[in-house]
Design a protein around this motif. Structure first.
Motif, mmCIF file in Angstrom:
data_model
loop_
_atom_site.group_PDB
_atom_site.id
_atom_site.type_symbol
_atom_site.label_atom_id
_atom_site.label_comp_id
_atom_site.label_asym_id
_atom_site.label_seq_id
_atom_site.Cartn_x
_atom_site.Cartn_y
_atom_site.Cartn_z
ATOM 1 N N UNK A 158 0.622 -1.139 -0.098
ATOM 2 C CA UNK A 158 0.123 -0.062 -0.038
ATOM 3 C C UNK A 158 0.792 1.103 -0.161
ATOM 4 N N UNK A 159 0.442 2.371 -0.909
ATOM 5 C CA UNK A 159 1.265 3.358 -0.880
ATOM 6 C C UNK A 159 0.394 4.666 -1.029
ATOM 7 N N UNK A 160 0.890 5.705 -0.495
ATOM 8 C CA UNK A 160 0.204 6.985 -0.725
ATOM 9 C C UNK A 160 0.913 7.614 -1.961
ATOM 10 N N UNK A 161 0.176 7.928 -3.123
ATOM 11 C CA UNK A 161 0.805 8.291 -4.387
ATOM 12 C C UNK A 161 1.239 9.611 -4.482
ATOM 13 N N UNK A 162 1.988 10.231 -3.441
ATOM 14 C CA UNK A 162 2.666 11.429 -3.347
ATOM 15 C C UNK A 162 3.893 11.547 -2.564
ATOM 16 N N UNK A 163 4.705 12.737 -2.940
ATOM 17 C CA UNK A 163 6.103 12.619 -2.301
ATOM 18 C C UNK A 163 5.925 13.648 -1.145
ATOM 19 N N UNK A 164 5.103 14.639 -0.876
ATOM 20 C CA UNK A 164 5.122 15.427 0.116
ATOM 21 C C UNK A 164 4.911 14.838 1.629
ATOM 22 N N UNK A 165 5.156 15.400 2.461
ATOM 23 C CA UNK A 165 4.804 15.004 3.909
ATOM 24 C C UNK A 165 3.350 14.837 4.420
ATOM 25 N N UNK A 166 2.522 14.024 3.513
ATOM 26 C CA UNK A 166 1.021 13.794 3.705
ATOM 27 C C UNK A 166 0.618 13.306 5.124
ATOM 28 N N UNK A 167 -0.391 13.543 5.534
ATOM 29 C CA UNK A 167 -1.246 12.960 6.556
ATOM 30 C C UNK A 167 -1.777 11.436 6.115
ATOM 31 N N UNK A 168 -1.118 10.526 6.534
ATOM 32 C CA UNK A 168 -1.325 9.214 6.539
ATOM 33 C C UNK A 168 -2.477 8.639 7.109
ATOM 34 N N UNK A 169 -3.295 9.366 7.831
ATOM 35 C CA UNK A 169 -4.574 8.757 8.713
ATOM 36 C C UNK A 169 -5.597 8.028 7.695
ATOM 37 N N UNK A 170 -6.041 8.917 6.798
ATOM 38 C CA UNK A 170 -7.136 8.423 6.002
ATOM 39 C C UNK A 170 -6.702 7.166 5.201
ATOM 40 N N UNK A 171 -5.458 7.121 4.675
ATOM 41 C CA UNK A 171 -5.085 5.954 3.977
ATOM 42 C C UNK A 171 -4.984 4.943 4.801
ATOM 43 N N UNK A 172 -4.395 5.039 6.269
ATOM 44 C CA UNK A 172 -4.671 3.873 7.168
ATOM 45 C C UNK A 172 -5.966 3.644 7.436
ATOM 46 N N UNK A 173 -6.964 4.203 7.603
ATOM 47 C CA UNK A 173 -8.554 4.057 7.934
ATOM 48 C C UNK A 173 -8.917 3.250 6.817
ATOM 49 N N UNK A 174 -8.608 3.601 5.616
ATOM 50 C CA UNK A 174 -9.004 2.897 4.385
ATOM 51 C C UNK A 174 -8.522 1.450 4.409
ATOM 52 N N UNK A 175 -7.367 0.999 4.809
ATOM 53 C CA UNK A 175 -6.855 -0.234 4.802
ATOM 54 C C UNK A 175 -7.329 -0.945 6.117
ATOM 55 N N UNK A 176 -7.686 -0.513 7.016
ATOM 56 C CA UNK A 176 -8.156 -0.973 8.076
ATOM 57 C C UNK A 176 -9.727 -1.592 7.783
ATOM 58 N N UNK A 218 -10.689 -1.854 4.751
ATOM 59 C CA UNK A 218 -10.692 -2.851 3.655
ATOM 60 C C UNK A 218 -10.496 -4.121 4.297
ATOM 61 N N UNK A 219 -9.600 -4.289 5.203
ATOM 62 C CA UNK A 219 -9.470 -5.679 5.880
ATOM 63 C C UNK A 219 -10.733 -6.164 6.490
ATOM 64 N N UNK A 220 -11.722 -5.341 7.189
ATOM 65 C CA UNK A 220 -12.897 -5.859 7.688
ATOM 66 C C UNK A 220 -13.673 -6.350 6.650
ATOM 67 N N UNK A 221 -13.656 -5.828 5.186
ATOM 68 C CA UNK A 221 -14.662 -6.238 4.324
ATOM 69 C C UNK A 221 -14.176 -7.435 3.330
ATOM 70 N N UNK A 222 -12.929 -7.413 3.333
ATOM 71 C CA UNK A 222 -12.107 -8.223 2.263
ATOM 72 C C UNK A 222 -11.466 -9.505 2.698
ATOM 73 N N UNK A 223 -11.492 -10.753 2.121
ATOM 74 C CA UNK A 223 -10.461 -11.885 2.541
ATOM 75 C C UNK A 223 -9.623 -12.026 1.631
ATOM 76 N N UNK A 224 -8.268 -11.795 2.275
ATOM 77 C CA UNK A 224 -7.071 -11.673 1.308
ATOM 78 C C UNK A 224 -6.723 -13.384 1.427
ATOM 79 N N UNK A 225 -7.197 -14.410 0.369
ATOM 80 C CA UNK A 225 -6.925 -15.905 0.739
ATOM 81 C C UNK A 225 -5.227 -15.779 -0.027
ATOM 82 N N UNK A 226 -5.101 -15.373 -0.947
ATOM 83 C CA UNK A 226 -3.731 -15.585 -1.734
ATOM 84 C C UNK A 226 -3.371 -14.467 -2.786
ATOM 85 N N UNK A 227 -2.188 -14.427 -2.860
ATOM 86 C CA UNK A 227 -1.533 -13.513 -3.898
ATOM 87 C C UNK A 227 -1.362 -12.188 -3.254
#
Length: 252
Positions: free
Chosen positions: A128-146, A148-157
């Motif tokens: 997972x990447x935040x697609x910019x090079x400045x000093x961004x706030x990662x909170x929204x991206x981290x919340x999205x991943x959290x 996403x994990x609750x909704x998706x089953x990562x079975x392989x790959x």
């Protein structure tokens, strides 16, 4: 669920630490960290063979451990899983990276390589990447991943996720996209140092993407890009043709 966090920006990088803090809030998740002790961007899938992997231990919540490793991202995943220094993960998350990992740039990416190493060792992963090079706030991206994990089953790959570097209220949605071709303009900058010696600095500007089915286009249009990837680089169409040619030219 046991989750292993790693990255290529370094153990104390803001992206990893922000995601760690959010995941640790969930009582049903057990999180360990094994990450490089320093910046290792663009190291690709390289591993360390000529020197030892020195580690520094850090305490995490719930009795789990974090390890900063003097090595590359792929080293960290191999050490974590094959060296058994943390509980065997059900999922490896590499990131959140500061900067995009899109298109053909994934071949150079330490972030994606760490996730791919997990796949090679039989563990599903997310890069997972935040697609910019400045000093961004990662909170929204981290919340999205959290979420996403609750909704998706990562079975392989491997899932390669890139998130627009803007507040979440500006995201236009999610696109499941293929890898694009990252084309750069003016890749090498020619310079002369104070002593008159010539050198080159690798840089460049990413050309605009025109294919709407690619991850590059999705990010360009402020969509979250998700690309499923696997480790098999075999060109099956060419292999089929070569086998056919071999049979047709065989001496009878």
């Amino acid at each position: 669920m046991n989750i292993l966090l790693t990255n290529d920006d370094g153990y104390f990088a803001k992206g990893l630490q922000t995601l760690l803090g959010i995941l640790e809030e969930d009582p049903f998740l057990s999180v360990s960290v094994v990450a490089p002790e320093s910046q290792k961007s663009a190291t690709g899938h390289s591993i360390t063979l000529a020197e030892p992997l020195m580690i520094t231990e850090h305490n995490l919540t719930k009795g789990f451990k974090g390890y900063a490793v003097r090595g590359n991202p792929a080293d960290c995943v191999k050490l974590a899983i094959q060296g058994e220094i943390v509980p065997k993960p059900d999922l490896v998350i590499s990131g959140i990276n500061n900067g995009p990992n899109l298109g053909t740039d994934v071949f150079y990416s330490g972030t994606v390589s760490a996730a791919m190493e997990a796949v090679l060792l039989g563990i599903p992963s997310i890069a997972v990447s935040l697609a910019g090079f400045d000093k961004f706030d990662f909170d929204d991206a981290a919340r999205f991943i959290y979420d996403f994990l609750k909704k998706q089953t990562c079975s392989k790959g491997l899932l390669n996720i890139n998130i627009p570097p803007i507040p979440s209220n500006g995201w236009r949605g999610i696109k499941y996209a293929k890898l694009g071709k990252a084309v750069y303009q003016n890749v090498f900058e020619h310079r002369v140092d104070p002593r008159g010696r010539e050198y080159y600095w690798q840089s460049g500007t990413l050309a605009p993407e025109t294919d709407p089915e690619t991850d590059l286009y999705a990010i360009q249009e402020n969509f979250i890009s998700i690309t499923p990837m696997h480790s098999n680089l075999t060109d099956f169409d060419k292999l089929k043709l070569m086998n056919k040619f071999e049979r047709s030219t065989a001496i009878k």
